[in-house]
Scaffold this active site. Structure first.
Site, PDB file in Angstrom:
ATOM      1  N   LEU A  34      -9.293 -10.068 -10.062  1.00 37.88           N
ATOM      2  CA  LEU A  34     -10.020  -9.569 -11.226  1.00 37.88           C
ATOM      3  C   LEU A  34     -11.360  -8.964 -10.761  1.00 37.88           C
ATOM      4  O   LEU A  34     -12.028  -9.530  -9.901  1.00 37.88           O
ATOM      5  CB  LEU A  34     -10.277 -10.741 -12.171  1.00 37.88           C
ATOM      6  CG  LEU A  34     -10.681 -10.410 -13.594  1.00 37.88           C
ATOM      7  CD1 LEU A  34      -9.563  -9.657 -14.312  1.00 37.88           C
ATOM      8  CD2 LEU A  34     -10.981 -11.700 -14.353  1.00 37.88           C
ATOM      9  N   HIS A  65      -0.986   0.385 -13.412  1.00 44.99           N
ATOM     10  CA  HIS A  65      -0.184  -0.764 -13.841  1.00 44.99           C
ATOM     11  C   HIS A  65       1.265  -0.301 -14.010  1.00 44.99           C
ATOM     12  O   HIS A  65       1.510   0.752 -14.621  1.00 44.99           O
ATOM     13  CB  HIS A  65      -0.729  -1.316 -15.165  1.00 44.99           C
ATOM     14  CG  HIS A  65      -0.029  -2.578 -15.573  1.00 44.99           C
ATOM     15  ND1 HIS A  65      -0.327  -3.794 -14.999  1.00 44.99           N
ATOM     16  CD2 HIS A  65       0.969  -2.806 -16.450  1.00 44.99           C
ATOM     17  CE1 HIS A  65       0.474  -4.718 -15.535  1.00 44.99           C
ATOM     18  NE2 HIS A  65       1.264  -4.144 -16.410  1.00 44.99           N
ATOM     19  N   GLU A 113       4.687   6.256 -10.041  1.00 48.19           N
ATOM     20  CA  GLU A 113       3.339   5.991  -9.511  1.00 48.19           C
ATOM     21  C   GLU A 113       3.030   6.974  -8.388  1.00 48.19           C
ATOM     22  O   GLU A 113       1.960   7.586  -8.339  1.00 48.19           O
ATOM     23  CB  GLU A 113       3.242   4.552  -9.003  1.00 48.19           C
ATOM     24  CG  GLU A 113       3.413   3.526 -10.107  1.00 48.19           C
ATOM     25  CD  GLU A 113       3.106   2.110  -9.659  1.00 48.19           C
ATOM     26  OE1 GLU A 113       2.694   1.895  -8.513  1.00 48.19           O
ATOM     27  OE2 GLU A 113       3.276   1.199 -10.489  1.00 48.19           O
ATOM     28  N   LEU A 148      -5.122  -7.365  -6.519  1.00 51.55           N
ATOM     29  CA  LEU A 148      -4.753  -8.422  -7.466  1.00 51.55           C
ATOM     30  C   LEU A 148      -5.917  -9.249  -8.016  1.00 51.55           C
ATOM     31  O   LEU A 148      -5.744 -10.010  -8.951  1.00 51.55           O
ATOM     32  CB  LEU A 148      -3.718  -9.355  -6.824  1.00 51.55           C
ATOM     33  CG  LEU A 148      -2.352  -8.704  -6.536  1.00 51.55           C
ATOM     34  CD1 LEU A 148      -1.409  -9.693  -5.874  1.00 51.55           C
ATOM     35  CD2 LEU A 148      -1.723  -8.149  -7.810  1.00 51.55           C
ATOM     36  N   ASN A 170       1.252   3.128  -2.620  1.00 51.21           N
ATOM     37  CA  ASN A 170       0.407   4.037  -3.413  1.00 51.21           C
ATOM     38  C   ASN A 170      -0.790   4.493  -2.586  1.00 51.21           C
ATOM     39  O   ASN A 170      -1.170   5.662  -2.639  1.00 51.21           O
ATOM     40  CB  ASN A 170      -0.069   3.346  -4.689  1.00 51.21           C
ATOM     41  CG  ASN A 170       0.964   3.407  -5.794  1.00 51.21           C
ATOM     42  OD1 ASN A 170       1.216   4.460  -6.355  1.00 51.21           O
ATOM     43  ND2 ASN A 170       1.609   2.283  -6.063  1.00 51.21           N
ATOM     44  N   GLY A 212       0.780  -1.229   0.000  1.00 50.03           N
ATOM     45  CA  GLY A 212       0.000   0.000   0.000  1.00 50.03           C
ATOM     46  C   GLY A 212       0.810   1.276   0.000  1.00 50.03           C
ATOM     47  O   GLY A 212       0.379   2.276   0.579  1.00 50.03           O
ATOM     48  N   ASN A 247      -7.284   1.687 -12.329  1.00 53.89           N
ATOM     49  CA  ASN A 247      -6.193   0.850 -11.818  1.00 53.89           C
ATOM     50  C   ASN A 247      -4.878   1.493 -12.240  1.00 53.89           C
ATOM     51  O   ASN A 247      -4.836   2.251 -13.217  1.00 53.89           O
ATOM     52  CB  ASN A 247      -6.306  -0.542 -12.453  1.00 53.89           C
ATOM     53  CG  ASN A 247      -5.205  -1.480 -11.987  1.00 53.89           C
ATOM     54  OD1 ASN A 247      -4.889  -1.563 -10.790  1.00 53.89           O
ATOM     55  ND2 ASN A 247      -4.596  -2.186 -12.922  1.00 53.89           N
ATOM     56  N   ASP A 288      -6.055  -5.458 -17.148  1.00 51.74           N
ATOM     57  CA  ASP A 288      -5.238  -4.417 -17.804  1.00 51.74           C
ATOM     58  C   ASP A 288      -5.713  -4.008 -19.197  1.00 51.74           C
ATOM     59  O   ASP A 288      -4.923  -3.532 -20.005  1.00 51.74           O
ATOM     60  CB  ASP A 288      -3.766  -4.879 -17.897  1.00 51.74           C
ATOM     61  CG  ASP A 288      -3.205  -5.252 -16.534  1.00 51.74           C
ATOM     62  OD1 ASP A 288      -3.561  -4.572 -15.557  1.00 51.74           O
ATOM     63  OD2 ASP A 288      -2.436  -6.211 -16.453  1.00 51.74           O
TER      64      ASP A 288
HETATM   65  C1  GRF Z   1       2.235  -1.059  -7.920  1.00 56.66           C
HETATM   66  O1  GRF Z   1       3.425  -1.277  -8.626  1.00 56.66           O
HETATM   67  C2  GRF Z   1       1.090  -1.017  -8.890  1.00 56.66           C
HETATM   68  O2  GRF Z   1       1.442  -0.624 -10.167  1.00 56.66           O
HETATM   69  C3  GRF Z   1       0.637  -2.422  -8.945  1.00 56.66           C
HETATM   70  O3  GRF Z   1       0.849  -2.924  -7.650  1.00 56.66           O
HETATM   71  C4  GRF Z   1       1.890  -2.208  -7.004  1.00 56.66           C
HETATM   72  C5  GRF Z   1       1.374  -1.777  -5.679  1.00 56.66           C
HETATM   73  O4  GRF Z   1       2.371  -1.285  -4.863  1.00 56.66           O
HETATM   74  N1  GRF Z   1      -0.683  -2.517  -9.498  1.00 56.66           N
HETATM   75  P1  GRF Z   1       2.013  -0.676  -3.458  1.00 56.66           P
HETATM   76  O5  GRF Z   1       1.292  -1.751  -2.653  1.00 56.66           O
HETATM   77  O6  GRF Z   1       1.167   0.523  -3.684  1.00 56.66           O
HETATM   78  O7  GRF Z   1       3.337  -0.329  -2.847  1.00 56.66           O
END
Ligand code: GRF
Length: 191
Positions: free
Chosen positions: A87, A104, A174, A85, A14, A12, A102, A145
């Protein structure tokens, strides 16, 4: 005020950036964090910030539409998938459409699809000898995706970069872009 929910399976980082970004925002509020893993660190993070947490079972997610009811009850306007993760089932795609994105860790349509997550992506990018990688923020549909692309940003890859180096560069992008892009999308909903 628009309530948003973050769905995440893992660390987490992000989610943290997004929560911090909207902390003082008068119009957008992160009001729910949903995870498929009871032990996901992202849940502790939500707790730390006083944000409601929800843990999903596979059965509840795929065999019922209870989640949709919960989202409606909480007046969730927008869903952010940040390292989630599973779907997304059709009922959720139908209900949220362009109100769900999302992120990616590659430049789609390359290096996407089932099994293409985390270090799998960066190893594939390295193996192909790519000179650039980056991030893609996209709408979500029932296939991994493949939803419409909203935003991309790229970073150069040096020949000596390891997959771990690529991962670091991509994660930095990100963290830089995800929250502002979400802000823009949510703002546009109200226009
Ligand atoms: C990120 O690289 C994102 O692109 C992918 O999962 C990862 C999540 O990282 N979908 P975090 O848990 O936010 O550190």
């Amino acid at each position: 005020m628009a309530n948003i929910a973050i769905f995440a399976s893992g660390t987490g980082t992000n989610a943290r950036k997004i929560i911090e970004y909207f902390k003082e925002n008068a119009n957008i509020h992160v009001s729910l964090v949903v995870s498929n893993k009871a032990t996901a660190p992202v849940l502790a993070l939500a707790e730390e910030h006083g944000i409601e947490q929800m843990v999903l079972s596979r059965r509840r997610f795929y065999e019922t539409e209870e989640l949709l009811e919960s989202l409606k009850e909480r007046d969730i306007r927008f869903i952010v998938l940040a390292g989630f993760l599973w779907l997304i089932p059709e009922y959720l795609v139908r209900a949220f459409g362009r109100r769900m994105v999302n992120i990616h860790p590659a430049l789609l349509p390359k290096y996407g699809g089932k099994g293409m997550y985390g270090m799998h992506v960066h190893r594939a990018v390295k193996a192909a000898g790519e000179a650039v990688s980056g991030i893609t923020i996209h709408y979500v549909n029932e296939r991994y995706d493949e939803g419409g692309i909203v935003f991309q940003a790229a970073c150069p890859i040096d020949p000596e970069d390891t997959p771990e180096d690529i991962a670091r560069k991509v994660l930095q992008l990100e963290h830089q872009h995800f929250a502002p892009v979400v802000e823009e999308l949510v703002r546009n909903l109200n226009e």
